[in-house]
Design a protein around this motif. Sequence first.
Motif, PDB file in Angstrom:
ATOM      1  N   LEU A   1      32.368   5.357  18.696  1.00 47.52           N
ATOM      2  CA  LEU A   1      33.494   6.634  19.016  1.00 47.52           C
ATOM      3  C   LEU A   1      32.444   8.300  18.724  1.00 47.52           C
ATOM      4  N   SER A   2      32.647   8.485  19.292  1.00 49.70           N
ATOM      5  CA  SER A   2      32.075  10.385  19.074  1.00 49.70           C
ATOM      6  C   SER A   2      32.646  11.818  19.422  1.00 49.70           C
ATOM      7  N   LEU A   3      32.794  12.821  18.681  1.00 49.84           N
ATOM      8  CA  LEU A   3      32.868  14.102  19.267  1.00 49.84           C
ATOM      9  C   LEU A   3      32.670  15.027  20.136  1.00 49.84           C
ATOM     10  N   GLU A   4      33.471  15.616  21.088  1.00 48.05           N
ATOM     11  CA  GLU A   4      32.936  16.568  21.998  1.00 48.05           C
ATOM     12  C   GLU A   4      32.957  17.473  21.267  1.00 48.05           C
TER      13      GLU A   4
ATOM     14  N   GLU B   1      34.102  20.763  21.441  1.00 45.87           N
ATOM     15  CA  GLU B   1      35.305  21.389  21.369  1.00 45.87           C
ATOM     16  C   GLU B   1      35.931  21.001  20.212  1.00 45.87           C
ATOM     17  N   ALA B   2      36.365  19.478  20.595  1.00 43.29           N
ATOM     18  CA  ALA B   2      37.015  18.223  19.635  1.00 43.29           C
ATOM     19  C   ALA B   2      37.593  17.956  18.396  1.00 43.29           C
ATOM     20  N   ARG B   3      35.511  18.297  17.874  1.00 38.88           N
ATOM     21  CA  ARG B   3      35.480  18.883  16.590  1.00 38.88           C
ATOM     22  C   ARG B   3      35.882  20.062  16.303  1.00 38.88           C
ATOM     23  N   ALA B   4      35.269  21.133  16.785  1.00 39.12           N
ATOM     24  CA  ALA B   4      36.490  22.938  16.510  1.00 39.12           C
ATOM     25  C   ALA B   4      37.833  22.217  16.027  1.00 39.12           C
ATOM     26  N   LEU B   5      38.353  21.131  16.940  1.00 44.73           N
ATOM     27  CA  LEU B   5      39.958  21.790  16.898  1.00 44.73           C
ATOM     28  C   LEU B   5      39.938  20.723  15.615  1.00 44.73           C
ATOM     29  N   PHE B   6      39.733  19.910  15.260  1.00 43.97           N
ATOM     30  CA  PHE B   6      40.233  18.447  14.630  1.00 43.97           C
ATOM     31  C   PHE B   6      39.864  19.083  13.134  1.00 43.97           C
ATOM     32  N   VAL B   7      38.155  18.355  13.048  1.00 43.79           N
ATOM     33  CA  VAL B   7      37.622  19.240  11.461  1.00 43.79           C
ATOM     34  C   VAL B   7      38.321  19.447  10.772  1.00 43.79           C
ATOM     35  N   PRO B   8      39.132  20.777  11.143  1.00 44.35           N
ATOM     36  CA  PRO B   8      39.059  22.340  10.012  1.00 44.35           C
ATOM     37  C   PRO B   8      41.336  21.556   9.254  1.00 44.35           C
TER      38      PRO B   8
ATOM     39  N   ASP C   1      35.446   4.791  27.373  1.00 47.01           N
ATOM     40  CA  ASP C   1      36.384   5.638  26.815  1.00 47.01           C
ATOM     41  C   ASP C   1      36.323   5.277  25.698  1.00 47.01           C
ATOM     42  N   ASP C   2      34.201   5.969  24.752  1.00 43.61           N
ATOM     43  CA  ASP C   2      34.156   6.870  23.902  1.00 43.61           C
ATOM     44  C   ASP C   2      33.637   7.818  23.195  1.00 43.61           C
ATOM     45  N   LEU C   3      34.502   8.586  24.145  1.00 36.27           N
ATOM     46  CA  LEU C   3      34.131  10.567  24.034  1.00 36.27           C
ATOM     47  C   LEU C   3      35.470  10.844  23.796  1.00 36.27           C
ATOM     48  N   VAL C   4      35.289  11.525  22.015  1.00 31.53           N
ATOM     49  CA  VAL C   4      37.246  11.931  22.043  1.00 31.53           C
ATOM     50  C   VAL C   4      37.194  13.109  22.194  1.00 31.53           C
ATOM     51  N   THR C   5      38.303  13.544  23.200  1.00 30.29           N
ATOM     52  CA  THR C   5      38.202  15.216  23.923  1.00 30.29           C
ATOM     53  C   THR C   5      39.128  16.289  23.245  1.00 30.29           C
ATOM     54  N   ALA C   6      39.076  17.312  23.428  1.00 29.73           N
ATOM     55  CA  ALA C   6      40.011  18.331  22.951  1.00 29.73           C
ATOM     56  C   ALA C   6      41.385  18.074  23.739  1.00 29.73           C
ATOM     57  N   GLU C   7      41.672  17.240  24.464  1.00 29.96           N
ATOM     58  CA  GLU C   7      42.586  17.164  25.024  1.00 29.96           C
ATOM     59  C   GLU C   7      43.640  15.427  23.959  1.00 29.96           C
ATOM     60  N   ASP C   8      42.363  14.644  23.360  1.00 31.21           N
ATOM     61  CA  ASP C   8      43.046  13.178  22.982  1.00 31.21           C
ATOM     62  C   ASP C   8      43.635  14.172  20.905  1.00 31.21           C
ATOM     63  N   ILE C   9      42.874  15.747  20.831  1.00 32.77           N
ATOM     64  CA  ILE C   9      43.415  15.943  19.909  1.00 32.77           C
ATOM     65  C   ILE C   9      44.515  16.407  19.508  1.00 32.77           C
ATOM     66  N   ARG C  10      44.273  17.199  20.729  1.00 36.26           N
ATOM     67  CA  ARG C  10      46.240  18.172  20.951  1.00 36.26           C
ATOM     68  C   ARG C  10      47.301  17.171  21.444  1.00 36.26           C
TER      69      ARG C  10
END
Length: 344
Positions: free
Chosen positions: A160-163, A165-172, A202-211
Amino acid sequence: MKASAREAAGAIARPGDFRAWLIYGPDRGLVRERAAELARKLLPEGDDFALTRLTEDDIKSDPASLADAMAAMSLMGGARLVELRLSSGSASAATYLKDLEKGEYQAEARLIIEAGDLKGGDALRKTVEASGIALAVPCYADSAADTASLVNEALAAEGLSLEPEARALFVPQLEGDRGIARSEIEKLLLYKGLRGQRPEGDDLVTAEDIRAIAAAGGDDAMDRLVEPALAGDVGAADRAYARLLAAGDNPVGILRAIQRRLDLIGEAHAGGGPAAAQRFGAPRFGPAQAIFGRQVEIWRTAGFEAAREAALDTERAVKSTGSPAESLVGDLILKLAMRAARRR
């Protein structure tokens, strides 16, 4: 002796010939992780017969227990290890290490001490830093870059990898405690599906996934399984498991929830009581808090370690045997509930 924060990872990877290590700091998740890594280095075969675990309560109730554990010889030959978990410092442990270095005690084992955020004037920390036979290893909160690397490595292992926007939401959300970070990463992996369980592509983690994960936090239905399973209500645990499966919950996710609760119980033991685990997510109010307190009382010492090992064995079996995860996790739930019922 002492390692700097920058040297800490290398000091664990290359333990050297020290007799004892003090692993301490405000990030208890990182303390636990580094202590476990060091234990694997010192006992690579994971021999439980060669490992003795002590808590703060043990050495308070029996001041000689540390010296006795360190002096005991291995029944099977080979290396021995003692693990001592503290919430803060310990004058008795400091005294023991001073006397050990002076030759007043014989030691067959090596010692790992886990502790919280010890200030520079703490007696145990000062003793280890001044010692020639022990090493102090500080564990401070990961930087944003460290946390990002942790996320990237865990996701990459499952393809998997993070897009961005997802990284900006998830990591903090993960900064400040390694244990909580790993728990949240596991939730994300289970949500997306492990390697081989996801739809192709389905290998990309999106901002929608994080939400979506954030919105699903605090699932009461999962609590209604974990609470009776670890408090000894066999019937309620069995019924809750059946309901979760019928609702489409992943058995691996249920297993992770059990492991997280066992981790909280471990934090309570290390910190001296249920309140010490609240900063890690333990219940704070009402019936859930009372149930957690009973779980802490039920799952002590050898019983607690056996429960945690049973959960790890189940995880290994799910990943390697090909047996149905539903059956393996169901067996674990019943074993834990029956054992808790006997220990009440």
